[in-house]
Design an enzyme around this catalytic site. Structure first.
Site, PDB file in Angstrom:
ATOM      1  N   SER A 266      79.034   5.557 -32.249  1.00 19.22           N
ATOM      2  CA  SER A 266      80.924   5.834 -32.391  1.00 19.22           C
ATOM      3  C   SER A 266      80.499   5.289 -33.794  1.00 19.22           C
ATOM      4  O   SER A 266      81.841   5.539 -34.429  1.00 19.22           O
ATOM      5  CB  SER A 266      81.348   5.283 -31.295  1.00 19.22           C
TER       6      SER A 266
ATOM      7  N   ASP B 190      71.251   0.797 -25.153  1.00 17.73           N
ATOM      8  CA  ASP B 190      70.886   1.651 -26.585  1.00 17.73           C
ATOM      9  C   ASP B 190      70.018   2.235 -25.665  1.00 17.73           C
ATOM     10  O   ASP B 190      69.235   3.033 -26.312  1.00 17.73           O
ATOM     11  CB  ASP B 190      71.247   0.818 -27.984  1.00 17.73           C
TER      12      ASP B 190
ATOM     13  N   SER C 154      78.033  -4.598 -37.119  1.00 12.36           N
ATOM     14  CA  SER C 154      78.373  -5.628 -37.123  1.00 12.36           C
ATOM     15  C   SER C 154      78.985  -6.536 -35.742  1.00 12.36           C
ATOM     16  O   SER C 154      79.243  -6.814 -35.372  1.00 12.36           O
ATOM     17  CB  SER C 154      78.984  -5.534 -38.653  1.00 12.36           C
TER      18      SER C 154
ATOM     19  N   LYS D 140      87.735   1.703 -28.589  1.00 11.84           N
ATOM     20  CA  LYS D 140      87.634   2.855 -29.634  1.00 11.84           C
ATOM     21  C   LYS D 140      88.407   2.181 -30.572  1.00 11.84           C
ATOM     22  O   LYS D 140      88.404   3.084 -31.566  1.00 11.84           O
ATOM     23  CB  LYS D 140      87.559   4.212 -29.220  1.00 11.84           C
TER      24      LYS D 140
ATOM     25  N   ASP E 211      82.076   8.587 -23.409  1.00  9.80           N
ATOM     26  CA  ASP E 211      81.290   7.404 -24.278  1.00  9.80           C
ATOM     27  C   ASP E 211      81.139   6.354 -22.874  1.00  9.80           C
ATOM     28  O   ASP E 211      79.977   5.780 -22.572  1.00  9.80           O
ATOM     29  CB  ASP E 211      81.089   7.367 -25.280  1.00  9.80           C
TER      30      ASP E 211
ATOM     31  N   HIS F 295      79.081  11.403 -31.202  1.00  9.05           N
ATOM     32  CA  HIS F 295      77.686  12.031 -30.986  1.00  9.05           C
ATOM     33  C   HIS F 295      77.768  12.303 -29.815  1.00  9.05           C
ATOM     34  O   HIS F 295      78.529  12.480 -28.779  1.00  9.05           O
ATOM     35  CB  HIS F 295      77.272  10.044 -31.567  1.00  9.05           C
TER      36      HIS F 295
ATOM     37  N   HIS G 115      72.636   7.178 -25.928  1.00  8.14           N
ATOM     38  CA  HIS G 115      72.889   8.102 -27.003  1.00  8.14           C
ATOM     39  C   HIS G 115      72.207   9.083 -27.343  1.00  8.14           C
ATOM     40  O   HIS G 115      71.220   8.436 -27.296  1.00  8.14           O
ATOM     41  CB  HIS G 115      74.083   7.915 -28.517  1.00  8.14           C
TER      42      HIS G 115
END
Length: 506
Positions: free
Chosen positions: A63, A155, A260, A325, A392, A434, A455
């Site tokens: 993202s 992830d 970050s 988001k 997402d 994505h 992703h």
């Protein structure tokens, strides 16, 4: 198309494209409106991963980079790429900030604490970077290296933390230095919702050795009931029961995530906890922390994009997203610029209770939709930018049925937004940032795959819903996310910024 038409840029987070199959929650969902748009409106599949957006070849999109490239109109060399270049070239071994700290530890007998996500998902971190950092620490004769391992499960596939901890052990053996001091899931360590209760539990484990006592790192994985993401803060203890790696005066901390946003809450909290001690802080890449933490690798310039043109032309935009988001449609879309832009209005939608996305796949999409429609009805707002987060955020749980429902909620929201756009003379440009929900199982050659919430490298749809009476053709040739900002500007009747390398698709 005619110039100067107002519009809506609608990012469907995690909206990737893949063939229908048992792993594809998007094609399993009942999404008649989106299906109709894809069948009848000018549509192109855009690359959203790898070198097309500034990542290493074959790396899944995310993202952060997705919104940066959407806004910048060009690929942005991502922090993971810059870090890898420093490591591959050997320049990390002579990094001035790093070598100064390591020499000091060697002279004083202090310990180096490495804190980061232990997986190779390449969204927030790469466990392989630990290998080089351990080698460098050994080269400078640092007496002790303590790894504070954050397990993943998002992830990368869940239930893989044991393999990654085993890989870290091989790094220790090769370098001849290093031990795991704490183990904790990313649900605690990488919270970015402001839940300091979670973060402080991790800080206490790292700083003072307070947590679930274990004798071996792998034991931590037996204490979770919710997968790798929610391993409770665990402290590895020696034979006498003392914590192996509590932070002491004269030690140094190096955060090894290259992204970050999810590590910075923990970094700031640890900085506060250790304010009275002589502890040096470093980060592998540049962080947006409140505390001043020197970075070993500095980020690329992502400015000169959509926000620059809108600001220069005095074009008002409204940015709308749920809290998860919100930074993406503001800070990241604006090229990692946190300055207040006079022609921007920000609408941050927050929930009234802690979310459980598997039972609330709708999230707050109704409120986001209402805010988008309200902004679209205003004559003084040429551009509305919004993120629909459901596909997402729910997809990250790895829960197929909940993700299917999230897609269905998104379909209804898009229908309402497009209806309002038609009524107010606006075009709508829908695009994924994505892939995610189109692949909910890992690949498996010997049976069913594990549930997967990460992703993908799949392309994302970019769909233009023209304003009433307008005509647009399907774009020719390949497309990437870098083409979105030039397309938005062309639809608004504005020229692109000179640094944009993308092309208008319509």
């Amino acid at each position: 198309m005619s110039a100067g038409t107002p519009g809506i840029l609608l990012v469907l987070d995690g909206w990737g494209h893949a063939a229908a199959g048992e792993a594809n929650a998007l094609t399993a969902a009942a999404t008649p409106y989106l299906d109709g748009l894809l069948a009848t409106c000018p549509t192109v599949l855009a690359d959203a991963s790898g070198t097309a957006v500034g990542l290493l070849p074959g790396t899944v999109g995310n993202s952060e980079i997705g919104h940066m490239v959407i806004g910048a109109g060009r690929p942005i060399p991502y922090d993971s790429v810059l870090v890898q270049e420093e490591i591959s070239s050997g320049r990390m071994r002579s990094n001035e900030a790093l070598t100064e700290v390591l020499k000091g530890l060697a002279a004083s007998g202090g310990a180096l604490h490495l804190i980061g996500l232990c997986s190779d998902g390449m969204i927030h971190a790469n466990v392989q970077h630990l290998q080089e950092l351990l080698r460098i620490a050994a080269q400078f004769a640092v007496p002790r290296v303590r790894v504070h391992a954050i397990t993943d499960g998002r992830d990368v596939a869940d239930h893989t933390a044991a393999a990654y901890l085993g890989l870290v052990d091989t790094f220790f053996a090769e370098a001849g230095i290093g031990e795991v001091a704490t183990v904790v899931g990313r649900g605690y360590a990488l919270d970015k919702s402001g839940n300091l209760e979670l973060t402080e539990k991790v800080s206490l484990a790292i700083v003072d050795g307070k947590g679930e006592a274990i004798s071996e790192p792998q034991e931590a994985l037996e204490l979770t009931q919710r997968g790798d993401e929610w391993v409770p803060p665990c402290v590895v203890t020696s034979a006498d029961g003392r914590p192996l790696g509590a932070v002491q005066d004269g030690d140094a901390i190096l955060f090894t995530n290259f992204r970050s946003d999810r590590i910075q809450q923990l970094a700031d909290d640890l900085h506060t906890w250790l304010a009275g001690r002589r502890v040096t802080f470093l980060s592998l890449a540049q962080y947006d922390t409140k505390a001043s933490i020197p970075a070993l690798v500095h980020r690329s310039d992502a400015g000169g994009g959509l926000a620059t043109v809108l600001g220069a032309q005095g074009v008002r935009s409204v940015r709308i997203a749920e809290a998860e988001k919100f930074e993406h449609v503001t800070y990241y879309l604006n090229g990692r610029d946190s300055n207040v832009v006079p022609v921007e209005e920000h609408v941050r939608i927050t929930g009234d209770r802690a979310p459980d996305y598997t039972v609330r796949p709708a999230m707050n999409i109704d409120r986001v939709t209402e805010a988008v429609i309200s902004a679209a009805r205003r004559d003084d707002v040429p551009l509305v930018v919004a993120n629909l987060a459901n596909i997402d955020v729910v997809g990250h749980t790895g829960h197929f049925d909940a993700t299917r429902q999230a897609a269905e909620h998104t379909d209804r929201a898009v229908e309402a937004i497009c209806g309002a756009a038609q009524a107010t003379g606006r075009w709508v440009l829908l695009v994924g940032d994505h892939g995610n929900a189109e692949k909910m199982l890992t690949d498996a050659t010997d049976g069913d795959g594990w549930p997967y919430g990460g992703h993908t490298t799949n392309p994302v749809p970019a769909v233009l819903v023209p304003a009433a009476g307008q005509k647009a053709a399907t774009p020719a040739g390949p497309a990437t996310l870098a083409d979105i900002a030039p397309s938005v500007l062309a639809l608004l009747g504005l020229a692109p910024e000179p640094r944009m390398t993308g092309r208008p698709l319509w």
